[in-house]
Design an enzyme around this catalytic site. Structure first.
Site, PDB file in Angstrom:
ATOM      1  N   ASP A  11       0.824  -1.211   0.000  1.00 41.03           N
ATOM      2  CA  ASP A  11       0.000   0.000   0.000  1.00 41.03           C
ATOM      3  C   ASP A  11       0.856   1.259   0.000  1.00 41.03           C
ATOM      4  O   ASP A  11       0.601   2.208  -0.750  1.00 41.03           O
ATOM      5  CB  ASP A  11      -0.918  -0.015   1.221  1.00 41.03           C
ATOM      6  CG  ASP A  11      -2.266   0.634   0.937  1.00 41.03           C
ATOM      7  OD1 ASP A  11      -2.646   0.715  -0.244  1.00 41.03           O
ATOM      8  OD2 ASP A  11      -2.938   1.056   1.894  1.00 41.03           O
ATOM      9  N   ASP A  37      -8.930  -2.237   2.225  1.00 35.36           N
ATOM     10  CA  ASP A  37      -8.657  -1.676   3.553  1.00 35.36           C
ATOM     11  C   ASP A  37      -9.738  -2.064   4.557  1.00 35.36           C
ATOM     12  O   ASP A  37      -9.561  -1.889   5.767  1.00 35.36           O
ATOM     13  CB  ASP A  37      -8.561  -0.143   3.475  1.00 35.36           C
ATOM     14  CG  ASP A  37      -7.392   0.309   2.618  1.00 35.36           C
ATOM     15  OD1 ASP A  37      -6.338  -0.332   2.699  1.00 35.36           O
ATOM     16  OD2 ASP A  37      -7.543   1.290   1.875  1.00 35.36           O
TER      17      ASP A  37
END
Length: 321
Positions: free
Chosen positions: A159, A205
């Site tokens: 990420d 997420d």
């Protein structure tokens, strides 16, 4: 049929391979948007997610809708069976059992699907996004905390790199007109339901560390709580609060620096660190990391019985989210 009864378990190898598969998927999408017309790609993806979204939303609302059907509702059973070959070589391709209540849920979900297809409205997008997240949490299963740490650690690097190191993640998120993210209108008070300025949160997420009902890591900690047989959900609530804290910190940093933030940069340390500190305080670190979770169904959790079997490894399935 058996795989529709139990969630797929992510092994340590799957967890280690996950960021690589996800990176290839993300880069592939980025190249597609650069090479081909964005309009045609999104048209194809809209139809694809239209079908998947209706199925996912129907499955999600089914347990809730069952409470609204009267006792004398004429509920008939159906079976959609598709086979290949004949005699002893006959092989089942699709074996989908459903009832009249499922058809009602499917019809309601189809209304949302048409709304999304015609308007791309943010509420319809979020309904599909939440349904995908819930189904992702239900389909995927971590067997121990070590695997969870490997998965979260790999995605932490993934990420941070794709958000800060390149413009790939942000470009794909903004170009991709599909319910792969939750959107939050920042001009809601000014424009109401017609708001068009959004903050975004990727479904990964939600599904991997955290919150949407239960992320797969938080779900693992809930099973660990239950295995301790102390009638408390300390680790579940700790990780749940940690997720909220991490997400709040992400939003705060984003507003301070006016730049997209990799949510896992803040969620991973919070979701691993908070429960670990609790385990240290309670002297249960050894028990936490030695705990091996079987694929049992948690109490009060609806079984997955009427959702089509999804093929592919857990890593490829999760990477598609």
């Amino acid at each position: 049929q058996n795989s529709s009864e139990m969630p797929e378990t992510i092994t340590s190898r799957d967890a280690a391979r996950f960021p690589i598969v996800a990176s290839c998927t993300l880069l592939g999408l980025y190249l597609f948007f650069k090479i081909f017309s964005q309009e045609y790609i999104n048209l194809l993806l809209s139809m694809y997610f239209f079908v998947l979204g209706i199925l996912a939303l129907s499955h999600t609302i089914s347990p809730m809708m069952n409470r609204f059907f009267p006792a004398n509702f004429p509920n008939k059973q159906y079976q959609l069976l598709f086979t290949q070959g004949s005699g002893e070589s006959k092989e089942e391709i699709v074996n989908y059992e459903f009832d009249t209540k499922d058809l009602v849920c499917l019809a309601l979900s189809s209304v949302v699907g048409v709304w999304y297809l015609l308007r791309k409205h943010w509420i319809a997008n979020n309904l599909f996004g939440l349904a995908f997240s819930l189904n992702g949490v239900e389909l995927l299963h971590l067997n121990n905390v070590s695997t969870g740490c490997i998965l979260l650690g790999g995605l932490f690097i993934y990420d941070v790199f794709w958000v800060f190191g390149t413009n790939v993640m942000v470009t794909v998120a903004k170009s991709f007109e599909a319910p792969i993210k939750l959107v939050f209108p920042q001009d809601l008070l000014e424009k109401g339901l017609e708001a068009d300025n959004f903050a975004m949160l990727g479904l990964g997420d939600i599904v991997i560390p955290g919150k949407d009902s239960r992320g797969i890591f938080i779900a693992l900690l809930l099973r660990f709580d239950i295995s301790l047989k102390k009638n408390t959900h300390t680790y579940f609530y700790t990780s749940f609060v940690a997720y909220i804290f991490g997400l709040g910190l992400t939003i705060f940093i984003m507003h301070i620096f006016k730049h997209a933030q990799p949510a896992l940069l803040y969620l991973v340390p919070a979701c691993i660190g908070f429960p670990l500190l609790v385990a240290l305080a309670k002297g249960e670190v050894t028990e936490m990391f030695s705990y091996e979770s079987s694929a049992e169904i948690l109490p009060h959790t609806p079984r997955l019985t009427h959702f089509p079997t999804v093929s592919g490894s857990p890593a490829s399935l999760a990477a598609s989210l």
